[in-house]
Enzyme design. Structure first.
Site, mmCIF file in Angstrom:
data_model
loop_
_atom_site.group_PDB
_atom_site.id
_atom_site.type_symbol
_atom_site.label_atom_id
_atom_site.label_comp_id
_atom_site.label_asym_id
_atom_site.label_seq_id
_atom_site.Cartn_x
_atom_site.Cartn_y
_atom_site.Cartn_z
ATOM 1 N N THR A 1 44.532 49.640 42.634
ATOM 2 C CA THR A 1 45.392 50.396 41.724
ATOM 3 C C THR A 1 46.127 51.492 42.470
ATOM 4 O O THR A 1 47.324 51.722 42.255
ATOM 5 C CB THR A 1 44.556 50.989 40.579
ATOM 6 O OG1 THR A 1 43.870 49.934 39.902
ATOM 7 C CG2 THR A 1 45.427 51.742 39.597
ATOM 8 N N ASN B 1 40.832 51.211 32.886
ATOM 9 C CA ASN B 1 39.465 50.709 32.881
ATOM 10 C C ASN B 1 39.339 49.708 34.023
ATOM 11 O O ASN B 1 39.663 48.529 33.885
ATOM 12 C CB ASN B 1 39.138 50.051 31.538
ATOM 13 C CG ASN B 1 39.097 51.053 30.405
ATOM 14 O OD1 ASN B 1 38.170 51.854 30.303
ATOM 15 N ND2 ASN B 1 40.133 51.030 29.572
ATOM 16 N N GLU B 2 38.903 50.213 35.156
ATOM 17 C CA GLU B 2 38.852 49.418 36.374
ATOM 18 C C GLU B 2 37.687 48.416 36.336
ATOM 19 O O GLU B 2 36.795 48.514 35.474
ATOM 20 C CB GLU B 2 38.702 50.341 37.584
ATOM 21 C CG GLU B 2 39.814 51.368 37.738
ATOM 22 C CD GLU B 2 41.126 50.778 38.237
ATOM 23 O OE1 GLU B 2 41.356 49.575 38.048
ATOM 24 O OE2 GLU B 2 41.923 51.519 38.821
ATOM 25 N N PRO B 3 37.690 47.413 37.231
ATOM 26 C CA PRO B 3 36.563 46.489 37.303
ATOM 27 C C PRO B 3 35.232 47.240 37.351
ATOM 28 O O PRO B 3 35.091 48.220 38.089
ATOM 29 C CB PRO B 3 36.835 45.724 38.598
ATOM 30 C CG PRO B 3 38.325 45.716 38.706
ATOM 31 C CD PRO B 3 38.751 47.062 38.195
#
Length: 653
Positions: free
Chosen positions: A196, A177-179
């Site tokens: 990432t 769950n990236e920014p």
């Protein structure tokens, strides 16, 4: 969901922590347990998981666990395996759901999280084969949405997650769950953030080969777990740990959503905690013991905060910035300022091996013996010149007997095309001159054949690793020749823990420690320099340091060890905080340039190396900027102006 009331929570492993959670209640918005190291922290978390498994078993129910991959949980899994083997912990009643998987990804690929979980846990315990679940990286794109929906439905059919284990990415992500991910996000396909991808480049053999997408459990499903524990080890995680724990809840740092969970904790080591208020400025949290180290830390922080040299700080500066207690002990800012200024001044020396025939009472190193035997331990074949190249050169120029010990081959940091170029050169050379060396030709031919057809999922063959190791070894020899080190003083230790062919290394073993011990015992040094760079994102520096510390502990009763001092340097990733520095070696512009040329000897590491990290600068640029910034900080605090400085901290046996 609602915010935590910290005072209502009890933690069975609170006694193992170094700091009282209540001290930081005004800054930390989530319970945060700090351990001396990741070993102790991992054991505590593993025992909590085991407690859940046993409790659910006694109730005749399944324990439903959410699991994570990456380096952070490996020691947790190792402890669970130990408990299974030695204490009879059964996983027959356990069902697991992993957070994520790269997409697309075959389950037998080196980078696959299916393979990771089998190697790190599932193949070593008695969990039924149908009880563990991971996102399927082999599905066609049109079936992913249905799969993700069913993945969550399966978790619901088991009654939800009893426990969710997490790590934190360097950009603050949980799972993938990236920014930008929302708190109500569901299990889905994500495009990976560039940070990432860069962090994963080593696993894939270069940034261009990294999967650009991944399937991840959504934030909402993580937040629905009954208990959540997030692990973080190392200085490279410290900034985002602080943002998640002390900052506001924000999609910019998805880990900050855990502030909203009623039963979540961060479990971290001291390095990952370094940016928390209670570690960075502990006097702002509670009363402290004003010893020399704490005074130095506080006054330097004050000077940098108010942008004044140390000797210009006033009583008002102390009172207005939370240091009235310190001022009350001394009475006047002037007296404190002089003391701290002297601490800083006495750390600066142009004689890292000690200055002969000089008063050494206020110098970081002893004057005698005038000519010291020195071992510089270098985890990789370039850390010596990158991290302390100026000091390295100066120790030699000032007549000390300098030995360099390259602890690992560094072979995985050589790009495939570099190894192929080298292999083809040897083959062509041998054919041109009809060299009669069948074995050598076979090694290089097989390596070249493999590299030309190598798949992204394949591990280098022994022949390829041998060639890559030779490349690094030749570059290290070239650096030593440039500095002036004798051939017999160059030692290649090739520590066994490193030689896995992948970024994941074996645990440190007795053979690794024995190799280090034998060299120390042979040289009987007065000085040892070692990498204390715990921000190394791949962990090799930490293992190499552990081997040195264990070796020194075993040898400490030898008579020669009574006069052996150990100095720790930092690597390419980070510098010591200025309040920690005990020896600062200044460098002139000419010495900076000479160090740069020494780094250039490592040609395979110059352009596009697999482990460049998120910093686009080359290693020589990072080193120069770091050394320059250290000098600027000293100057900003009121000390003399130098072009650059290399910094060291002494580790006492």
């Amino acid at each position: 969901m609602k915010f935590n009331n910290h005072s209502k929570h009890k933690y069975f492993y609170q006694r193992s922590t170094l700091f009282n959670m209540e001290q930081a209640i005004s800054y930390e918005r989530i319970p945060t347990l700090i351990y001396a190291d990741s070993d102790a922290a991992s054991r505590a978390v593993a025992h909590e998981i085991a407690g859940i498994i046993r409790q659910r078993s006694n109730e005749g129910k399944l324990a439903v666990l959410g699991l994570a991959t990456g380096s952070s949980p490996k020691k947790v899994y190792a402890e669970l395996i130990r408990m299974h083997r030695e204490e009879g912990l059964s996983f027959q009643n356990v069902v697991t759901f992993n957070l994520d998987e790269y997409y697309p990804m075959q389950p037998d690929s080196v980078q696959s999280y299916v393979r990771f979980m089998r190697e790190q846990l599932f193949d070593h315990i008695d969990i039924p084969s149908g009880n563990w679940h991971l996102p399927d990286g082999t599905l066609p794109l049109e079936k992913l949405a249905e799969f993700c929906k069913d993945y969550e439905a399966q978790i619901e059919r088991y009654g939800g997650l009893d426990f969710q284990l997490l790590g934190i990415g360097r950009n603050g992500h949980i799972g993938f769950n990236e920014p930008g991910s929302l708190v109500n996000s569901r299990t889905r396909l994500m495009t990976l953030d560039l940070t990432t991808q860069i962090d994963a480049a080593g696993d894939f053999g270069g940034l261009a080969k990294v999967s650009k997408k991944a399937i991840t459990m959504g934030v909402q499903k993580i937040m629905e777990a009954k208990r959540v524990v997030l692990l973080a080890w190392g200085e490279h995680k410290a900034t985002n740990v602080a943002r998640a724990v002390e900052g506001s809840v924000s999609s910019d740092v998805p880990a900050s959503y855990l502030q909203l969970h009623e039963n979540a904790s961060f479990v971290i080591d001291t390095a990952a905690a370094s940016q928390l208020t209670r570690m960075r400025t502990p006097w702002m949290v509670d009363s402290v013991n004003w010893d020399r180290a704490m005074i130095k830390k506080a006054v330097i922080h004050l000077a940098l905060t108010v942008n004044k040299p140390v000797l210009k700080l006033t009583n008002a500066d102390y009172n207005e910035n939370g240091l009235s207690d310190l001022l009350a002990l001394y009475g006047q800012a002037y007296d404190i300022n002089i003391e701290v200024f002297n601490y800083l001044q006495h750390s600066i020396t142009g004689w890292p091996g000690g200055k002969p025939n000089a008063d050494d009472s206020n110098r970081p190193e002893r004057a005698y013996p005038a000519k010291k035997k020195v071992i510089i331990f270098s985890p990789h074949p370039d850390d010596d010149i990158i991290s302390m190249g100026g000091t390295f050169q100066r120790l030699h120029d000032q007549g000390h007997d300098v030995h360099v010990a390259y602890q690992t081959s560094g072979n995985i940091a050589v790009a495939d095309d570099e190894a192929l170029r080298f292999a083809e050169f040897v083959v062509d050379f041998n054919e041109r001159f009809e060299a009669n060396n069948a074995k050598a030709n076979r090694i290089y031919r097989e390596a070249a054949k493999f590299l030309k057809a190598k798949k992204d999922s394949e591990i280098d063959t022994p022949e390829v690793r041998y060639i890559k190791g030779l490349i690094r070894r030749g570059e290290a020899k070239n650096t030593c020749r440039y500095v002036g080190i004798k051939k017999e003083n160059i030692h290649f230790l090739d520590m066994p823990f490193y030689e896995t062919g992948t970024i994941q290394k074996n645990p440190i073993g007795e053979k690794d420690v024995e190799i280090v011990m034998n060299l120390i015992d042979e040289v009987q040094p007065h000085q040892i320099y070692a990498a204390g760079d715990l921000a190394d994102p791949h962990g090799t520096h930490k293992v190499c340091l552990d081997a040195i510390i264990q070796a020194v502990q075993k040898l400490k009763h030898r008579e020669y060890m009574n006069s052996c001092w150990i100095w720790l340097y930092k690597g390419a990733w980070q510098e010591w905080d200025i309040d920690q520095i005990e020896m600062a070696v200044p460098m002139s512009p000419d010495q900076v340039l000479k160090k740069r040329y020494g780094i250039f000897k490592h040609q395979s590491q110059k352009d596009g190396v697999p482990f460049q990290g998120s910093d686009a600068r080359e290693f020589w640029q990072r080193a120069e900027d770091r050394n320059s910034n250290t000098a600027k900080l000293y100057n900003k605090l009121g000390l003399a102006e130098y072009e650059a400085m290399e910094a060291f901290v002494r580790w006492k046996i």
